[in-house]
Structures are given as structure tokens and as C-alpha cells.
Design a protein around this motif. Structure first.
Motif, PDB file in Angstrom:
ATOM      1  N   GLU A   1      52.330 -34.060 108.079  1.00 29.40           N
ATOM      2  CA  GLU A   1      52.279 -34.274 106.629  1.00 29.40           C
ATOM      3  C   GLU A   1      51.232 -33.374 105.990  1.00 29.40           C
ATOM      4  O   GLU A   1      51.468 -32.774 104.936  1.00 29.40           O
TER       5      GLU A   1
ATOM      6  N   MET B   1      47.069 -39.262 106.434  1.00 28.28           N
ATOM      7  CA  MET B   1      48.180 -38.341 106.680  1.00 28.28           C
ATOM      8  C   MET B   1      48.275 -37.968 108.147  1.00 28.28           C
ATOM      9  O   MET B   1      47.267 -37.813 108.826  1.00 28.28           O
TER      10      MET B   1
ATOM     11  N   PRO C   1      55.175 -37.538 100.381  1.00 27.42           N
ATOM     12  CA  PRO C   1      54.401 -37.891 101.577  1.00 27.42           C
ATOM     13  C   PRO C   1      53.332 -38.938 101.291  1.00 27.42           C
ATOM     14  O   PRO C   1      52.991 -39.740 102.171  1.00 27.42           O
TER      15      PRO C   1
END
Lengths: 320, 134
Positions: free
Chosen positions: B86, B82, A97
Motif C-alpha cells: 500500500e 499501511m 487504500p
């Protein structure tokens, strides 16, 4: 003394055999590997030679791979500059991520592909290099690794990677698929906003653009939504996203046009009328703005309270 | 040290919750544009509980980034970039998720096993091994 040493050696040998045995059965259970490097319309051979190469320093295949993809897409960055953004010192590596986050911080679109070889081949055929995660070791001893797929050869059943210190690592499809499968076929394309991955699906694509919005990359988001509207003309999210990003860049006329189209395509979407009303009001078209706001309120929905506020504010301003 | 960090965690959670508590008394409905996020993710309503959970997830990630050796300024920026989903994926798992580093730190026996599996074409650890095509 001697016997105990011999026994120890014997034990070690047995352990090694047991291990390799376990490995072999573990892998043969997943065989046969599907050899399916043949899709209709797919070229026989692709190699994106223009993708730059950064050799990996210790543990830093993440920054190196991402730097290759980003520079290909047009960003100017280096693995060294990406290290503080994606590297985890105590883990000696980078998490998936965080590669996405670093991509969007630079205003580029990161899109995680559907798992499977087809997506990668189609992206490569479209000229897009693909960052892949592999477990080059084994399930019980993982060696997690990032590389960049830059080509394939269907005739020889080979994949071409920029990997580690190797600018051109040619690996058989069989070996590649095994190492890649252990990382759940994770694959990422990094694109200049506005360029659409041919394998993109609407919902995850919109989520990817939302990430750009969140960091205030409105111009990039507008380009990406425009591409989405071209691909999925009936998508309410894409149309509203386009309107919102244009509005944020100060392009009220463009925003108005997008919202208006949304009200035509989705006549029961109160949110389209609400945002159209706000934009019209900002442009001084009070009467039209009021009509649109009334419409949003009469359509209702979970955001009704906001529509009512919009209408109230428009009525207050227009009567001044 | 451990006790201190627990205490700091508790304090920061309290701070977040009290900040949110202030937010509870402010009318949420706002005039004007409705953001794309609210349109796309209309299904998961933004309840206050949700917001607390999301903030806690981010706080948790920031602490873990620091614990794993990331520079404090950079940790904040990394968390900020993010998306909520996430953050949800990462919270509490930064020390477990696969971290791609690509280098083997192995003892001899593992080296031998991996060498063998490389030769057999099951793994691709060592560049000097010629893997079989099939």
C-alpha cells in the motif's frame, strides 16, 4: 457590441455541443453494457435492510460509507471518528487504500473484490454489504464518490445503494455500471475476522490478514487464518499464519498443532519445522525441538541462516 | 519554506540511511519464529536497498499527508497502518489518486453538461434526476 455578444453566445453553444458530443461518443464507444445480473444460484432480489445509514456531510462520503460497513460488521464507530483517519482536507475526499487501513486499525478485515459485477452480487447474496467507488461524473470531470451497495433486483435490473444523503438510492444497473466502471469497478467488503468473503482468492486474502498481523491484532488474525485454513487446507501461508498468530496470543498448544500440520502437508518446508522447533522448545520438549530444528537445517532454503540460529539456541538452552 | 522542507527531507533521509547503516553490521539471522510476512513474501528478498526504499516511501507519504492537511499525530498512525505494498502504491501519488468526496464543485456549464448526461443516464450526479432504466 451586439454582434460580438451574439458571436460569444454562438461560440459557447458550439462548445457545449462539442462537449456533449464528445461525451456521447465517449460513452457509446463502451456500449453495449453487459446486462448480466443472472448468475446460477443467485437470488432474484436481495436487500440488506439491516445495514445502518449515515448521511454524508460535505465531501465525507468516505467516512460515511466506511462507518456503515464497519458498524454492520460489528464495530462501533461514526463518520466523525473516521474523518481524522481517512479524510484528506486538501483533496476534499478519501483515498481507497486509506479506507483499508482504517478498517484494519479497528481489527476488521477489509478485502478488495475482484473487479466486476459478479463479485458484488455474490457478496450481497452472502449478506455482505459492499463499499463501492464510483465516478458519478465524467472522465474529464470526475466526481469521485463512495457508496454502499446493499442490494439488487435482477428482475428490474437495479442496484440498491446507501449513497450521500439518500438511505435508499435505487439506480438502474446500466447507470450504476457506467459510474462504477469509471472507478475501475473498485469494491470493498468489511467483515468481522473469521468471516470469509465467498469470492475471496487465497493470495489477496492472506495479504489482507497480514495487515491485521502487522498492527498486532493477533486474535483477529488467528480467526481470519482459521477461516483461510478451512477454505484452503493446503495453504502453507494460511497454516503458518494461524500458528504464528496463536503463538503471539500465547496459545502454544494451538500453535504447535498448526505447525505440525504444516510439516505434514509440506514436508519440504523448512520454515514449518523451524517454527515447530521453537514452539516445542518453549514448551520444554527439548528432544523433539532439536529434531525439528535439525530437520529445518537439513532442508535449507533462503532462511537457512535463521534455522541454524534456532538450532544453536535450542542446543544451548537444552544443555543448561 | 520550500528550501527548508527540502533540507528537512534530506536530513530525514540521511537519518534513515544512517540508522539502516547501523543495522547492516548486526547479524540479520535470528533464532526463533519466522514471521508470516517473511513466509508469504519470500520471493521479494528483504535486501537493505529494499528496506531503504520502503522507509523512504513511508516518509514520503507522511510528508504528503501533512501537506494535504492531516494532523501530525494522525498522519503517523495512518502511515503505520499501511502494508508495504500500500505504501508503495501511495508514495508520491496522494495528490493524484482519486479521492472520493462525492460533491460537485462546478461552474454553470459543467452543471448543465452533467445535468444533461444525468438525464441521458450516462452519469449519476444529481439525486433529483430520474435516470432512464435502459
Amino acid at each position: 457590441m451586439l454582434t460580438s455578444r451574439r458571436a460569444e453566445l454562438g461560440l459557447r453553444r458550439a462548445f457545449l455541443l462539442a462537449l456533449t458530443g464528445a461525451v456521447l461518443t465517449g460513452c457509446s464507444a463502451t456500449l453495449p453494457v453487459e446486462q448480466r445480473m443472472s448468475l446460477p444460484g443467485l437470488p432474484e432480489r436481495v436487500e440488506l435492510t439491516e445495514v445502518p445509514f449515515y448521511s454524508q456531510d460535505d465531501h465525507q462520503c468516505g467516512p460515511a460509507s466506511l462507518a456503515m460497513a464497519l458498524n454492520w460488521a460489528g464495530a462501533r464507530t461514526t463518520p466523525e471518528r473516521l474523518v481524522p483517519q481517512i479524510y484528506l482536507p486538501a483533496r476534499h475526499g478519501s483515498l481507497q487504500p486509506e479506507l483499508l487501513v482504517a478498517t484494519r486499525r479497528l481489527g476488521y478485515l477489509g478485502y478488495v473484490l475482484e473487479p466486476g459485477l459478479d463479485s458484488v452480487l455474490l457478496e450481497l447474496a452472502a449478506g455482505h454489504p459492499v463499499v463501492v467507488m464510483q465516478n458519478r461524473g465524467l472522465g474529464w470531470y470526475p466526481v469521485w464518490h463512495y457508496a454502499v451497495a446493499v442490494g439488487f433486483d435482477a428482475g428490474h435490473q437495479e442496484v440498491i445503494l446507501r449513497s450521500g444523503r439518500q438511505k435508499r438510492h435505487v439506480v438502474s444497473l446500466r447507470v450504476f455500471e457506467r459510474t462504477w466502471r469509471r472507478a475501475e469497478y473498485w469494491a470493498l467488503v468489511v467483515l468481522p475476522p473469521g468471516e470469509m468473503p465467498p469470492t475471496a482468492r487465497e493470495s489477496p486474502y492472506i495479504q489482507a490478514v497480514l495487515g491485521l498481523e502487522q498492527l498486532g491484532h493477533w486474535r483477529a488474525a488467528a480467526l481470519a487464518y482459521r477461516a483461510a485454513v478451512a477454505r484452503w487446507p493446503q495453504s502453507l501461508s494460511a497454516r503458518m499464519g494461524l500458528g504464528n498468530s496463536l503463538y503471539a496470543t500465547g496459545d502454544l498448544a494451538g500453535a504447535q498443532q498448526a505447525y505440525r500440520q504444516a510439516t505434514l502437508d509440506h514436508p519440504t518446508a523448512g520454515v514449518a519445522f523451524n517454527n515447530l522447533a521453537q514452539t516445542l522448545a518453549d514448551q520444554g520438549h527439548w528432544q523433539e525441538a532439536e529434531q525439528a530444528a535439525q530437520r529445518a537445517v537439513s532442508l535449507g532454503g533462503p532462511l537457512l541462516a535463521s534455522y541454524k540460529e534456532t538450532l544453536r539456541a535450542i542446543l544451548a538452552r537444552s544443555s543448561q | 519554506m520550500l528550501r527548508l522542507s527540502h533540507a528537512m527531507k534530506a536530513v530525514s533521509y540521511l537519518a534513515i540511511i544512517s540508522l539502516l547503516g547501523v543495522g547492516l553490521f548486526v547479524p540479520i539471522a535470528q533464532a526463533g519464529l519466522i514471521g508470516t510476512e517473511a513466509i508469504v513474501n519470500a520471493a521479494d528478498a528483504h535486501s537493505d536497498r529494499d528496506r531503504v526504499k520502503k522507509l523512504l516511501a513511508r516518509e514520503d507519504i507522511r510528508n504528503q499527508l501533512l501537506a494535504l492537511g492531516v494532523d501530525p499525530d494522525e498522519a503517523g498512525a495512518r502511515v503505520q497502518g499501511m502494508t508495504d505494498s500500500e505504501a508503495q502504491t501511495l508514495a508520491g501519488k496522494l495528490d493524484q489518486l482519486p479521492a472520493g468526496g462525492g460533491v460537485v464543485e462546478a461552474v454553470l456549464i459543467v452543471f448543465l453538461v452533467l445535468l444533461f448526461t444525468d438525464i441521458m443516464g450516462f452519469t449519476d450526479v444529481f439525486p433529483f434526476v430520474n435516470k432512464p432504466a435502459r
